[in-house]
Scaffold this motif. Sequence first.
Motif, short mmCIF file in Angstrom:
data_model
loop_
_atom_site.label_atom_id
_atom_site.label_comp_id
_atom_site.label_asym_id
_atom_site.label_seq_id
_atom_site.Cartn_x
_atom_site.Cartn_y
_atom_site.Cartn_z
N ALA A 85 0.92 -1.23 0.14
CA ALA A 85 0.16 0.10 -0.06
C ALA A 85 0.93 1.14 -0.17
CB ALA A 85 -0.79 0.04 1.19
N ILE A 86 2.05 1.05 0.49
CA ILE A 86 3.02 2.33 0.60
C ILE A 86 3.26 2.87 -0.82
CG2 ILE A 86 3.48 1.86 2.97
CD1 ILE A 86 6.18 0.94 1.67
N THR A 87 3.37 1.96 -1.82
CA THR A 87 3.79 2.25 -3.19
C THR A 87 2.83 2.75 -4.02
OG1 THR A 87 3.78 0.11 -3.99
CG2 THR A 87 5.88 0.90 -2.77
N ARG A 88 1.35 1.93 -3.67
CA ARG A 88 0.38 2.48 -4.50
C ARG A 88 -0.41 3.56 -3.96
NH1 ARG A 88 -1.98 -3.73 -3.89
NH2 ARG A 88 -0.78 -4.46 -5.63
N SER A 89 -0.33 3.86 -2.74
CA SER A 89 -0.83 5.12 -1.92
C SER A 89 -0.09 5.58 -1.06
CB SER A 89 -2.28 4.85 -1.50
OG SER A 89 -3.01 4.18 -2.44
N PRO A 90 1.09 6.14 -1.20
CA PRO A 90 2.22 6.69 -0.52
C PRO A 90 1.77 7.70 0.58
CG PRO A 90 2.88 7.39 -2.67
CD PRO A 90 1.63 6.48 -2.92
N LEU A 91 0.76 8.58 0.11
CA LEU A 91 0.24 9.71 1.11
C LEU A 91 -0.88 9.41 2.00
CD1 LEU A 91 0.09 12.56 -1.57
CD2 LEU A 91 1.92 12.12 0.29
N THR A 92 -1.51 8.21 1.32
CA THR A 92 -2.87 8.07 2.27
C THR A 92 -2.76 6.52 3.13
OG1 THR A 92 -3.79 6.70 0.56
CG2 THR A 92 -4.21 9.02 0.84
N ALA A 93 -1.77 5.81 2.76
CA ALA A 93 -1.21 4.59 3.61
C ALA A 93 -1.12 4.94 5.08
CB ALA A 93 -0.23 3.98 3.16
N ALA A 94 -1.85 4.23 5.80
CA ALA A 94 -1.76 4.42 7.15
C ALA A 94 -0.64 3.42 7.84
CB ALA A 94 -3.06 4.02 7.79
N GLU A 95 0.10 4.17 8.83
CA GLU A 95 1.19 3.24 9.37
C GLU A 95 0.86 2.12 10.24
OE1 GLU A 95 3.65 5.83 11.51
OE2 GLU A 95 4.43 7.22 9.79
N ARG A 96 -0.40 2.41 10.81
CA ARG A 96 -0.88 1.38 11.77
C ARG A 96 -1.21 0.12 10.88
NH1 ARG A 96 -4.45 2.50 16.78
NH2 ARG A 96 -2.60 3.30 17.28
N ASP A 97 -1.91 0.25 9.58
CA ASP A 97 -2.30 -0.78 8.82
C ASP A 97 -1.31 -1.51 8.13
OD1 ASP A 97 -4.89 -0.10 9.34
OD2 ASP A 97 -5.25 1.20 7.64
N VAL A 98 -0.16 -0.84 7.93
CA VAL A 98 0.99 -1.34 7.29
C VAL A 98 1.66 -2.32 8.52
CG1 VAL A 98 3.12 -1.03 6.15
CG2 VAL A 98 1.11 0.33 5.46
N ALA A 99 1.78 -1.65 9.69
CA ALA A 99 2.34 -2.24 10.66
C ALA A 99 1.65 -3.59 10.78
CB ALA A 99 2.35 -1.61 12.07
N ALA A 100 0.42 -3.88 10.81
CA ALA A 100 -0.26 -4.92 11.15
C ALA A 100 -0.03 -5.91 9.80
CB ALA A 100 -1.93 -4.64 11.01
N ALA A 101 0.13 -5.47 8.72
CA ALA A 101 0.45 -6.43 7.41
C ALA A 101 1.93 -6.94 7.67
CB ALA A 101 0.44 -5.52 6.30
N CYS A 102 2.83 -6.15 8.35
CA CYS A 102 4.19 -6.70 8.77
C CYS A 102 3.82 -7.55 9.66
CB CYS A 102 5.07 -5.58 8.95
SG CYS A 102 5.50 -4.36 7.73
N ALA A 103 3.12 -7.53 10.73
CA ALA A 103 3.16 -8.47 11.71
C ALA A 103 2.46 -9.87 11.44
CB ALA A 103 2.09 -7.99 13.00
N GLN A 104 1.44 -9.77 10.22
CA GLN A 104 1.15 -10.98 9.97
C GLN A 104 2.18 -11.62 8.99
OE1 GLN A 104 -2.54 -10.28 7.40
NE2 GLN A 104 -2.53 -12.35 6.64
N ILE A 105 2.98 -11.08 8.28
CA ILE A 105 4.18 -11.81 7.54
C ILE A 105 5.00 -12.28 8.70
CG2 ILE A 105 6.19 -11.17 6.21
CD1 ILE A 105 4.40 -8.89 4.68
N ALA A 106 5.40 -11.68 9.66
CA ALA A 106 6.11 -12.17 10.68
C ALA A 106 5.74 -13.31 11.42
CB ALA A 106 6.23 -11.07 11.73
N ARG A 107 4.36 -13.30 11.66
CA ARG A 107 3.78 -14.76 12.31
C ARG A 107 3.96 -15.95 11.24
NH1 ARG A 107 0.29 -10.69 14.35
NH2 ARG A 107 -1.26 -10.95 12.63
N TRP A 108 3.54 -15.58 9.89
CA TRP A 108 3.83 -16.73 8.92
C TRP A 108 5.02 -17.19 8.67
CZ3 TRP A 108 7.15 -16.49 4.68
CH2 TRP A 108 6.86 -17.59 3.88
N ALA A 109 6.04 -16.17 8.97
CA ALA A 109 7.52 -16.52 8.66
C ALA A 109 7.91 -17.44 9.89
CB ALA A 109 8.44 -15.36 8.69
#
Length: 424
Positions: A85-109
């Motif tokens: 989302a940060i590359t598609r909507s760099p001005l409107t992407a919410a840090e909290r939402d991106v953090a949740a996506a990173c946490a999901q990837i971390a749990r998968w890994a």
Amino acid sequence: MGERHAIPQHPGWRRAEAQIFDEVPEALALVLWQGLRHLRAWLQTPAPRRADLFHPFPRLAAESRLRDARAAAPELRAALDGLLAITRSPLTAAERDVAAACAQIARWAERNGHAQTAILFAEAAAVLDGSDPAFANHAGRLTRNAGEFARADLWFQRAIGLARGADASVEYTRAQLGYGRLWHTLGDVERARKHYNRGSVAAMRQGLEWLAAEAQHDLMAFLTEYGLFEAAELHARRALAWYPKRHHRFPLFVADLVYLFLRESHYEAASRLARAAFRTARHPGQRLVIAAQYLRAKVGSGDAQSLNTSRRRILRILEEHPEYEIVVRIHLAEANSHARLWDAAEDDARIALDRAIRDDDDLPASLARELLQRIAGRIPPPGNQARTDHAFAMFVDAVSERIGNWRPAPTIESRSSVRRGWVA
């Protein structure tokens, strides 16, 4: 949750994204690697200038890479979209939402054994959403388990401070127990006791007696390793009082209590509990260790009649479970020392030492060296130290009755899912 403390800064960005390629399929690794690099640049750029960071239209090659990544891990489709989302909507992407996506990837890994990838994304989540103690806790646990103790220290301190400030009692408990385990790993007795106890108190306040019991059990075992037997008994009594009747760790608690009694030369009590624990242990490795404990306790109590036969039987089983060789050999060496069978005792202790050195396991190596010195001097272990105080007798009776009646609890999905979330 007590007084306020300054919350330390996070330990900074890791620049080790290339490690992803060592763990993850290449198609997915490429997208995750690029996503982290873009994420760092996005976060470090002032918000009004983020629109200039990335190409406004996805290139065909980038879309193709994303399709390949989704095919490699379909369960990460939503998380990858959140990361990108940060590359598609760099001005409107919410840090909290991106953090949740990173946490999901971390749990998968983490679930798939990709330790460094899990750390990279867990720490990214904790940096992006610096107010969430759950993300700091996850980063602390992963870095601690990977031996990155300085980073883990800061993450757990942040988690404790953030949870305290937000009155987040669940995460506060998790952070205290996780921090206690960090100091346990580092061998710092006082700090481990402080944070285990704080975590136990917080767990009890939430009605999580089983979690408080597990912490007190771990603390008992830790103190036993360092020869602090009186304090270990105190925490053992708390664990007994707080453990639910059918808790899955209760037989392991009894085995650890047997070890405490062996170290204190309370062989009659150790023998009684080891015999009961052996009947309830389900795992073959646990049964092997308890059998070696029982033999040591029995010989320590003066009954060496079956020593040679039992030792040979234990060694045959040990061939199938070599991961238990250090602890089993130490118990056998102690049993042989009681019987003045010095050559056999030296053989067992020497093998335990060699294995501990090979595994870089300092504490059992120290025990084996001490044991070899006693064997060389032909100094037998102390004889049975009978305890006559009523409180001790009542304690042993209570443990014996509990383990004698113990049966595994039926699996209840709602409860098991809660407990899976409590890994400290």
